[in-house]
Design an enzyme around this catalytic site. Structure first.
Site, mmCIF file in Angstrom:
data_model
loop_
_atom_site.group_PDB
_atom_site.id
_atom_site.type_symbol
_atom_site.label_atom_id
_atom_site.label_comp_id
_atom_site.label_asym_id
_atom_site.label_seq_id
_atom_site.Cartn_x
_atom_site.Cartn_y
_atom_site.Cartn_z
ATOM 1 N N GLY A 14 15.332 -54.819 -5.066
ATOM 2 C CA GLY A 14 16.761 -54.583 -5.252
ATOM 3 C C GLY A 14 17.657 -55.019 -4.099
ATOM 4 O O GLY A 14 18.723 -54.449 -3.901
ATOM 5 N N HIS A 111 18.802 -66.983 -9.884
ATOM 6 C CA HIS A 111 17.483 -67.602 -9.813
ATOM 7 C C HIS A 111 17.322 -68.194 -8.409
ATOM 8 O O HIS A 111 18.231 -68.865 -7.921
ATOM 9 C CB HIS A 111 17.359 -68.694 -10.886
ATOM 10 C CG HIS A 111 15.999 -69.284 -10.931
ATOM 11 N ND1 HIS A 111 14.935 -68.649 -11.538
ATOM 12 C CD2 HIS A 111 15.503 -70.432 -10.401
ATOM 13 C CE1 HIS A 111 13.851 -69.385 -11.391
ATOM 14 N NE2 HIS A 111 14.169 -70.471 -10.709
ATOM 15 N N GLU A 182 21.443 -66.196 -1.908
ATOM 16 C CA GLU A 182 21.555 -65.193 -2.983
ATOM 17 C C GLU A 182 22.572 -64.096 -2.671
ATOM 18 O O GLU A 182 23.480 -63.836 -3.452
ATOM 19 C CB GLU A 182 20.187 -64.562 -3.263
ATOM 20 C CG GLU A 182 19.160 -65.565 -3.766
ATOM 21 C CD GLU A 182 17.903 -64.899 -4.292
ATOM 22 O OE1 GLU A 182 18.006 -63.918 -5.035
ATOM 23 O OE2 GLU A 182 16.805 -65.361 -3.943
HETATM 24 C C1 GAR Z 1 15.236 -62.631 -5.983
HETATM 25 O O1 GAR Z 1 14.834 -63.673 -5.145
HETATM 26 C C2 GAR Z 1 15.729 -63.171 -7.306
HETATM 27 O O2 GAR Z 1 16.435 -64.361 -7.183
HETATM 28 C C3 GAR Z 1 14.431 -63.391 -8.029
HETATM 29 O O3 GAR Z 1 13.618 -62.295 -7.662
HETATM 30 C C4 GAR Z 1 14.024 -61.788 -6.391
HETATM 31 C C5 GAR Z 1 14.358 -60.318 -6.535
HETATM 32 O O4 GAR Z 1 14.622 -59.712 -5.321
HETATM 33 N N1 GAR Z 1 14.625 -63.491 -9.438
HETATM 34 C C6 GAR Z 1 13.896 -64.258 -10.239
HETATM 35 O O5 GAR Z 1 12.971 -64.920 -9.871
HETATM 36 C C7 GAR Z 1 14.323 -64.224 -11.711
HETATM 37 N N2 GAR Z 1 13.704 -65.287 -12.432
HETATM 38 P P1 GAR Z 1 15.467 -58.367 -5.198
HETATM 39 O O6 GAR Z 1 14.843 -57.335 -6.126
HETATM 40 O O7 GAR Z 1 15.289 -57.965 -3.749
HETATM 41 O O8 GAR Z 1 16.896 -58.652 -5.533
#
Ligand code: GAR
Length: 200
Positions: A14, A111, A182
C-alpha cells in the site's frame, strides 16, 4: 463543487495508497476524497495504513470467496459508499468485464512500466522489473491508465520515465520506479481525473 468519492483497491504493502492519502492530506487532491479502502487480502499492510488515517476499510479475501461472489460484494460496498472513482493501487486481481462495465471510465490503475511495454497478464509487481532487466532496456517508468476489459490496455493518463542502472536488481529498480515515478504521478493523475469527472 462536490468532491469525487474515491475507493482505493489494494492487495499488499500500500505505498501508492500512502502517497494518495498523503497527497489528499496536503491538499494536492482538492477535488477528491478517499472514502473507502478495499483489500482482497487480510494480510495487506494497506489496510493498516487506511485505519491509521481513519479511512473505512472493507476486506473481501481471495482465499475465502470465489471471484464472482467477491466482485458482487465489492460492487455492493462501492455503491453503499457512493463511490464515483475506483483507484487500483497494487490490486493484484484482474477485474471481470462486468465489474469494469459497472464503473466504465471510472476505474484507473498504476502499472510499474512504460505501457504498452511490459504489460498484460502475468506482468505485475516485481515480475515487471525482472522482465525489464532481462530485456536490457535502459529506460523504464510508470503508467497511469484507465481500466478497460483489456488487461493493461486502457487509455493512458500519465507516464514518467525512470533510468535503469547497470547494477540494478529487480528490487532496487522497483524502489526507484516507485519513488521517482509512481508516488509522484498517481496523486497528480487522480486529481486530474477528479476534475474531469466533476465536469461530466
Ligand atoms: C506497485 O509497484 C504497482 O505499480 C504494482 O504493484 C506495486 C504495489 O505496491 N502494480 C501492478 O503491478 C499492477 N499490475 P504498493 O502496494 O506498495 O502500492
Amino acid at each position: 463543487m462536490k468532491k469525487i468519492r474515491i475507493a482505493v483497491l489494494c492487495s499488499g504493502g500500500g505505498t501508492n495508497l500512502q502517497a494518495i492519502l498523503d497527497a489528499e492530506a496536503e491538499g494536492r487532491i482538492p477535488d477528491g476524497e478517499v472514502v473507502l479502502v478495499v483489500s482482497d487480502s487480510r494480510e495487506a499492510y494497506a489496510v493498516e495504513r487506511a485505519k491509521k488515517r481513519g479511512v473505512p476499510t472493507a476486506i473481501f479475501a481471495k482465499r475465502e470467496m470465489p471471484r464472482a461472489e467477491r466482485e458482487r460484494a465489492m460492487l455492493e460496498a462501492l455503491h453503499e459508499s457512493e463511490v464515483d472513482l475506483v483507484v487500483l493501487a497494487g490490486f493484484m486481481t484482474v477485474l471481470s468485464f462486468g465489474f469494469v462495465k459497472a464503473y466504465e471510465g471510472r476505474i484507473v490503475n498504476i502499472h510499474p512500466a512504460l505501457l504498452p511495454s511490459f504489460g498484460g497478464v502475468g506482468m505485475y509487481g516485481i515480475h515487471v522489473h525482472e522482465a525489464v532487466l532481462a530485456a536490457g532496456v535502459k529506460v523504464t517508468g510508470a503508467t497511469v491508465h484507465y481500466v478497460t476489459e483489456v488487461c493493461d490496455g486502457g487509455p493512458i493518463i500519465a507516464q514518467k520515465a525512470v533510468e535503469v542502472r547497470e547494477d540494478d536488481t529487480p528490487e532496487t529498480l522497483q524502489q526507484r520506479v516507485m519513488r521517482e515515478a509512481e508516488w509522484v504521478i498517481y496523486p497528480a493523475a487522480i486529481q486530474k481525473v477528479c476534475k474531469k469527472l466533476q465536469g461530466e
